[in-house]
Scaffold this active site. Sequence first.
Site, PDB file in Angstrom:
ATOM      1  N   TRP A 101       1.252  -1.851   0.138  1.00  0.00           N
ATOM      2  CA  TRP A 101       0.231  -0.096  -0.263  1.00  0.00           C
ATOM      3  C   TRP A 101       0.410   1.179  -0.110  1.00  0.00           C
ATOM      4  O   TRP A 101       0.238   1.762  -0.729  1.00  0.00           O
ATOM      5  CB  TRP A 101      -1.286  -0.187   0.986  1.00  0.00           C
ATOM      6  CG  TRP A 101      -2.240  -0.657   1.092  1.00  0.00           C
ATOM      7  CD1 TRP A 101      -2.094  -1.665   2.024  1.00  0.00           C
ATOM      8  CD2 TRP A 101      -2.975  -1.302   0.571  1.00  0.00           C
ATOM      9  NE1 TRP A 101      -2.878  -2.820   1.891  1.00  0.00           N
ATOM     10  CE2 TRP A 101      -3.770  -2.744   0.695  1.00  0.00           C
ATOM     11  CE3 TRP A 101      -3.522  -0.637  -1.212  1.00  0.00           C
ATOM     12  CZ2 TRP A 101      -4.908  -3.608  -0.008  1.00  0.00           C
ATOM     13  CZ3 TRP A 101      -3.747  -1.298  -1.975  1.00  0.00           C
ATOM     14  CH2 TRP A 101      -4.762  -2.057  -1.516  1.00  0.00           C
ATOM     15  N   ASP A 171      -1.104   6.675   6.509  1.00  0.00           N
ATOM     16  CA  ASP A 171      -2.121   6.036   5.848  1.00  0.00           C
ATOM     17  C   ASP A 171      -2.556   5.245   7.110  1.00  0.00           C
ATOM     18  O   ASP A 171      -1.747   4.070   7.680  1.00  0.00           O
ATOM     19  CB  ASP A 171      -2.068   5.229   4.592  1.00  0.00           C
ATOM     20  CG  ASP A 171      -2.943   3.637   4.090  1.00  0.00           C
ATOM     21  OD1 ASP A 171      -4.069   3.776   4.870  1.00  0.00           O
ATOM     22  OD2 ASP A 171      -2.531   3.400   3.899  1.00  0.00           O
ATOM     23  N   LYS A 195     -11.978  -1.819   7.440  1.00  0.00           N
ATOM     24  CA  LYS A 195     -10.530  -2.281   7.600  1.00  0.00           C
ATOM     25  C   LYS A 195     -11.232  -2.527   8.958  1.00  0.00           C
ATOM     26  O   LYS A 195     -11.168  -3.721   9.854  1.00  0.00           O
ATOM     27  CB  LYS A 195      -9.421  -1.911   7.294  1.00  0.00           C
ATOM     28  CG  LYS A 195      -8.939  -2.284   6.375  1.00  0.00           C
ATOM     29  CD  LYS A 195      -8.600  -3.397   5.500  1.00  0.00           C
ATOM     30  CE  LYS A 195      -8.714  -2.606   3.471  1.00  0.00           C
ATOM     31  NZ  LYS A 195      -7.311  -2.329   3.144  1.00  0.00           N
TER      32      LYS A 195
HETATM   33  C1  LIG Z   1      -6.683  -2.110   2.227  1.00  0.00           C
HETATM   34  C2  LIG Z   1      -6.089  -0.871   2.260  1.00  0.00           C
HETATM   35  C3  LIG Z   1      -5.911   0.552   0.805  1.00  0.00           C
HETATM   36  C4  LIG Z   1      -6.655   0.179   0.298  1.00  0.00           C
HETATM   37  O1  LIG Z   1      -8.408   0.454   0.092  1.00  0.00           O
HETATM   38  P1  LIG Z   1      -9.237   1.078  -1.001  1.00  0.00           P
HETATM   39  O2  LIG Z   1     -10.311   1.637   0.312  1.00  0.00           O
HETATM   40  O3  LIG Z   1      -9.785  -0.669  -1.001  1.00  0.00           O
HETATM   41  O4  LIG Z   1      -8.332   1.756  -1.765  1.00  0.00           O
HETATM   42  C5  LIG Z   1      -5.299   1.332   1.246  1.00  0.00           C
HETATM   43  N1  LIG Z   1      -3.753   1.462   2.593  1.00  0.00           N
HETATM   44  C6  LIG Z   1      -4.093   0.180   3.199  1.00  0.00           C
HETATM   45  C7  LIG Z   1      -2.940   0.517   4.833  1.00  0.00           C
HETATM   46  C8  LIG Z   1      -5.044  -0.933   3.258  1.00  0.00           C
HETATM   47  O5  LIG Z   1      -5.490  -2.347   3.900  1.00  0.00           O
END
Ligand SMILES: *Cc1c(COP(=O)(O)O)cnc(C)c1O
Length: 360
Positions: A101, A171, A195
Site C-alpha cells: 500500500w 495511511d 478494515k
Molecule cells: C485496504 C488498504 C488500502 C486500500 O483501500 P481501498 O479502500 O480498497 O482503496 C490502502 N491502504 C491500506 C493500509 C489498506 O489496508
Amino acid sequence: MSRVYNFSAGPAVLPEEVLREAQEEMLDYRGCGMSVMEMSHRSAMFGEIIQEAEKDLRELMNIPDNYKVLFLQGGASLQFAMIPMNLMKNRVADYIVTGQWAKKAWQEAQKYGKANKIASSEDKTFSYIPDCSDLPISEDADYVYICENNTIYGTKFRELPNTKGKDLVADVSSCFLSEPVDVSRYAVLYGGVQKNIGPAGMVIAIVREDLITDDVLPGTPTMMKYKTHADAGSMYNTPNCWCIYICGKVFKWLKKQGGLAAMKAYNEKKAKILYDYLDESRLFKGTVEKASRSLMNVPFVTGNADLDAKFVKEAKAAGLENLKGHRTVGGMRASIYNAMPIEGVEALVDFMRKFEKENL
Ligand SMILES: *Cc1c(COP(=O)(O)O)cnc(C)c1O
C-alpha cells in the site's frame, strides 16, 4: 442463523450489536417511516446522523479543533493521488515504503512530483519496520508519508518516524481506532473504513486546517480538493450515507467499550494469545520481526504451501473464515480487528493446536 469467526482483512468483521441495531432500524429509522438508505442527505434526520458521527469520532480520538474530519469516497486508494495534489506545493515528498500500500502511494505520487523513497523494508519482503529515527529527509519535502499498519505483511510502526519537522501523512486504514493516537503529530491521517470501522466505500481523512486551501496542483479535479469537501461539511455531493450511519454506530459502540485506551488493552490481549502460540508452535511460524508486529493483522505460515492450503480449508469447515494470506504472500493471515471477540482468537488458537497435533 449462525455467524462464523471472520478473519478477513477487509471488508471485515463488524460488532454484532451494530448489525442488529441497523437491522431493527432498517425499515423505519426512528419513526420517520423510511430507512437511512432512502432518506435525503439534506434532511434534518441525516444531518443529525453525520454530525453525531463526527462528534463521537472527535471525542474518541481527541481530535484538536484545528483539524477537519472529512468523509470521502474513492477508497483509501484515491488518497494516494489526493495527498500529492493537495499537499505537494514544492512537488517533493518523502515516502517510507513498508509494503504494497505504501508502494502504491509512492508510485502514484511520482505522477505529480519528486517522490523520494527514503526507507524501505522490501529487502526482507516487508517483514519489519525500518529504523526511522534519522532518515535523509529532503530539505524541500512537502511531507513525509507512511503506511502506519501494513495490512498485508502484518507490521506496524511502534514509533512514528522522525520527520525532522516535516509534516507527517499516514495511511491508518488497518489500525484506525485500534488504539489512542496523538492526532497533533500528523498533518493528515486517513483510512478506508472497511478494515476496522464500517462497510466498504468510504475514507475518513483527518486533515490539519492550514493544509486545506485552494493552492492545489493545477488540474486537480474539484472532487479531489480537500477544500471542496471541508467547505461543504463532506456534503458537496451525496456522501456515502449508509456508511456514515454504520460508522456512527461503531463509534458509539467503541465509546461503550471504554474508548480507544480500553480497545488497545483488549487488542493487546487478543494478539498476545495468538503471538504467544506462534512463538511456541513447532508447526506454525509468524513471519514478522517481533518488534514490528501488528495488533491487527497476523500473518503466519507452516513453511509448506500444501499444508497451508489444508489448514485454510479445514479452518473454514470449523467456522474460522478468511484465513488465507494475501495473494502476493501466500500462507495465512488472521485479521483480528476491534470487532473480533477474544473468543474468536481463542477458537483459532485451539484449532491451530489441534491441527499441529494432527499434522506434525
Ligand atoms: C485496504 C488498504 C488500502 C486500500 O483501500 P481501498 O479502500 O480498497 O482503496 C490502502 N491502504 C491500506 C493500509 C489498506 O489496508
